[in-house]
Design a protein around this motif. Structure first.
Motif, mmCIF file in Angstrom:
data_model
loop_
_atom_site.group_PDB
_atom_site.id
_atom_site.type_symbol
_atom_site.label_atom_id
_atom_site.label_comp_id
_atom_site.label_asym_id
_atom_site.label_seq_id
_atom_site.Cartn_x
_atom_site.Cartn_y
_atom_site.Cartn_z
ATOM 1 N N TRP A 170 0.836 -1.200 0.000
ATOM 2 C CA TRP A 170 0.000 0.000 0.000
ATOM 3 C C TRP A 170 0.872 1.251 0.000
ATOM 4 O O TRP A 170 0.602 2.211 -0.720
ATOM 5 N N GLY A 171 1.933 1.246 0.813
ATOM 6 C CA GLY A 171 2.839 2.393 0.873
ATOM 7 C C GLY A 171 3.536 2.639 -0.451
ATOM 8 O O GLY A 171 3.746 3.785 -0.841
ATOM 9 N N ASP A 172 3.891 1.579 -1.158
ATOM 10 C CA ASP A 172 4.541 1.741 -2.456
ATOM 11 C C ASP A 172 3.594 2.331 -3.495
ATOM 12 O O ASP A 172 4.012 3.093 -4.367
ATOM 13 N N ARG A 173 2.316 1.990 -3.420
ATOM 14 C CA ARG A 173 1.338 2.500 -4.386
ATOM 15 C C ARG A 173 0.935 3.945 -4.087
ATOM 16 O O ARG A 173 0.540 4.670 -4.989
ATOM 17 N N HIS A 174 0.994 4.377 -2.866
ATOM 18 C CA HIS A 174 0.511 5.699 -2.454
ATOM 19 C C HIS A 174 1.662 6.577 -1.985
ATOM 20 O O HIS A 174 1.659 7.067 -0.853
ATOM 21 N N HIS A 175 2.618 6.799 -2.839
ATOM 22 C CA HIS A 175 3.799 7.563 -2.444
ATOM 23 C C HIS A 175 4.093 8.637 -3.484
ATOM 24 O O HIS A 175 4.749 8.371 -4.487
ATOM 25 N N PRO A 176 3.633 9.871 -3.257
ATOM 26 C CA PRO A 176 3.961 10.936 -4.201
ATOM 27 C C PRO A 176 5.454 11.259 -4.155
ATOM 28 O O PRO A 176 6.104 11.094 -3.122
ATOM 29 N N LYS A 177 5.973 11.725 -5.266
ATOM 30 C CA LYS A 177 7.413 11.994 -5.354
ATOM 31 C C LYS A 177 7.862 13.133 -4.449
ATOM 32 O O LYS A 177 9.016 13.182 -4.049
ATOM 33 N N ILE A 178 6.954 14.036 -4.090
ATOM 34 C CA ILE A 178 7.319 15.133 -3.197
ATOM 35 C C ILE A 178 7.713 14.602 -1.818
ATOM 36 O O ILE A 178 8.536 15.200 -1.120
ATOM 37 N N LEU A 179 7.166 13.451 -1.448
ATOM 38 C CA LEU A 179 7.547 12.854 -0.166
ATOM 39 C C LEU A 179 8.992 12.369 -0.178
ATOM 40 O O LEU A 179 9.614 12.272 0.880
ATOM 41 N N VAL A 189 5.471 8.228 9.299
ATOM 42 C CA VAL A 189 4.999 8.251 7.907
ATOM 43 C C VAL A 189 5.880 7.372 7.036
ATOM 44 O O VAL A 189 5.388 6.546 6.256
ATOM 45 N N PHE A 190 7.191 7.511 7.159
ATOM 46 C CA PHE A 190 8.092 6.736 6.303
ATOM 47 C C PHE A 190 8.215 5.287 6.752
ATOM 48 O O PHE A 190 8.631 4.441 5.968
ATOM 49 N N LEU A 191 7.845 5.006 7.980
ATOM 50 C CA LEU A 191 7.760 3.616 8.410
ATOM 51 C C LEU A 191 6.665 2.900 7.626
ATOM 52 O O LEU A 191 6.810 1.738 7.247
ATOM 53 N N VAL A 192 5.580 3.594 7.341
ATOM 54 C CA VAL A 192 4.474 3.008 6.582
ATOM 55 C C VAL A 192 4.723 3.111 5.079
ATOM 56 O O VAL A 192 4.580 2.128 4.343
ATOM 57 N N LEU A 193 5.114 4.292 4.605
ATOM 58 C CA LEU A 193 5.211 4.515 3.160
ATOM 59 C C LEU A 193 6.481 3.956 2.533
ATOM 60 O O LEU A 193 6.487 3.632 1.354
ATOM 61 N N GLY A 194 7.556 3.902 3.273
ATOM 62 C CA GLY A 194 8.803 3.383 2.720
ATOM 63 C C GLY A 194 9.580 4.438 1.954
ATOM 64 O O GLY A 194 9.375 5.635 2.116
ATOM 65 N N SER A 195 10.450 3.973 1.074
ATOM 66 C CA SER A 195 11.411 4.842 0.402
ATOM 67 C C SER A 195 10.806 5.717 -0.681
ATOM 68 O O SER A 195 11.106 6.885 -0.778
ATOM 69 N N GLY A 196 10.014 5.141 -1.545
ATOM 70 C CA GLY A 196 9.437 5.911 -2.634
ATOM 71 C C GLY A 196 10.170 5.688 -3.942
ATOM 72 O O GLY A 196 11.132 4.930 -4.031
ATOM 73 N N PRO A 197 9.704 6.383 -4.990
ATOM 74 C CA PRO A 197 10.250 6.144 -6.322
ATOM 75 C C PRO A 197 11.677 6.656 -6.524
ATOM 76 O O PRO A 197 12.411 6.122 -7.351
ATOM 77 N N LEU A 198 12.093 7.673 -5.801
ATOM 78 C CA LEU A 198 13.436 8.227 -5.956
ATOM 79 C C LEU A 198 14.334 7.735 -4.826
ATOM 80 O O LEU A 198 14.696 8.482 -3.922
ATOM 81 N N SER A 199 14.692 6.460 -4.879
ATOM 82 C CA SER A 199 15.475 5.877 -3.798
ATOM 83 C C SER A 199 16.366 4.762 -4.325
ATOM 84 O O SER A 199 16.153 4.236 -5.415
ATOM 85 N N LEU A 200 17.351 4.411 -3.526
ATOM 86 C CA LEU A 200 18.215 3.288 -3.882
ATOM 87 C C LEU A 200 17.461 1.970 -3.830
ATOM 88 O O LEU A 200 17.754 1.061 -4.606
ATOM 89 N N ASP A 201 16.486 1.863 -2.937
ATOM 90 C CA ASP A 201 15.662 0.646 -2.894
ATOM 91 C C ASP A 201 15.001 0.398 -4.241
ATOM 92 O O ASP A 201 15.021 -0.713 -4.763
ATOM 93 N N ARG A 202 14.387 1.413 -4.800
ATOM 94 C CA ARG A 202 13.695 1.277 -6.081
ATOM 95 C C ARG A 202 14.689 1.004 -7.204
ATOM 96 O O ARG A 202 14.440 0.185 -8.087
ATOM 97 N N LEU A 203 15.840 1.679 -7.159
ATOM 98 C CA LEU A 203 16.862 1.467 -8.184
ATOM 99 C C LEU A 203 17.387 0.033 -8.137
ATOM 100 O O LEU A 203 17.542 -0.615 -9.177
ATOM 101 N N LEU A 204 17.638 -0.472 -6.953
ATOM 102 C CA LEU A 204 18.118 -1.845 -6.820
ATOM 103 C C LEU A 204 17.046 -2.854 -7.214
ATOM 104 O O LEU A 204 17.353 -3.902 -7.788
ATOM 105 N N MET A 205 15.780 -2.537 -6.925
ATOM 106 C CA MET A 205 14.690 -3.429 -7.303
ATOM 107 C C MET A 205 14.561 -3.496 -8.829
ATOM 108 O O MET A 205 14.378 -4.579 -9.382
ATOM 109 N N LYS A 206 14.690 -2.355 -9.493
ATOM 110 C CA LYS A 206 14.635 -2.341 -10.960
ATOM 111 C C LYS A 206 15.803 -3.117 -11.546
ATOM 112 O O LYS A 206 15.651 -3.859 -12.495
ATOM 113 N N SER A 207 16.982 -2.948 -10.955
ATOM 114 C CA SER A 207 18.173 -3.656 -11.433
ATOM 115 C C SER A 207 17.999 -5.159 -11.257
ATOM 116 O O SER A 207 18.349 -5.939 -12.150
ATOM 117 N N LYS A 208 17.446 -5.563 -10.134
ATOM 118 C CA LYS A 208 17.217 -6.987 -9.875
ATOM 119 C C LYS A 208 16.204 -7.542 -10.855
ATOM 120 O O LYS A 208 16.379 -8.650 -11.397
#
Length: 151
Positions: free
Chosen positions: A10-19, A126-145
């Motif tokens: 849910w946090g990954d789907r509802h994460h605006p880039k401004i966050l 907030v970030f405990l629930v929402l997580g890193s967001g689209p501009l993060s190393l988590d997302r970059l590593l997930m795309k690479s994987k």
């Protein structure tokens, strides 16, 4: 574990880039607060002893000082980068909770750090629930994987 996965999805789907910008500011704040504590451990020792909440050996006080300092430096840096944000937000919560309810609230004068600590506590939740967001190393590593798995 199913609830944690659903909250994460849910946090990954509802994460605006401004966050993400807000997450980076929070990470920088925590990082620099850790640097300040590192450079002035005596002030942190005074804050801990002045509350009277912890009465222990000097070794326990030193361990708490090192924990707070290194958690802020390491956690703030990794929150800024967006790497394991939920984990580092969770590890920061006890420190900031104590800062809000035991250190800043007991000050006999109007303390602007109380409001800053409350804001940081809210943002960590907030970030405990929402997580890193689209501009993060988590997302970059997930795309690479995912790209490696497609090959």
């Amino acid at each position: 574990m199913n609830i944690a996965k659903r909250v994460g999805a849910w946090g990954d789907r509802h994460h605006p880039k401004i966050l993400d910008l807000l997450r980076m500011v929070l990470g920088m704040f925590l990082f620099f607060k850790g640097i300040i504590f590192f450079n002035n451990a005596g002030y942190l020792r005074y804050l801990i002893l002045d509350t009277g909440a912890i009465k222990g050996s000097p070794g326990l006080i030193s361990a708490i000082i090192y924990y707070v300092t290194y958690m802020h430096v390491l956690g703030g840096g990794l929150i800024f980068l967006g790497l394991f944000t939920r984990l580092w937000a969770l590890l920061q919560l006890p420190i900031v909770f104590v800062a809000v309810f035991f250190v800043n609230i007991t000050a006999p004068y109007v303390n602007s750090e109380l409001w800053l600590s409350i804001l940081v506590l809210a943002l960590l939740c907030v970030f405990l629930v929402l997580g890193s967001g689209p501009l993060s190393l988590d997302r970059l590593l997930m795309k690479s994987k995912n790209n490696d798995e497609l090959r």
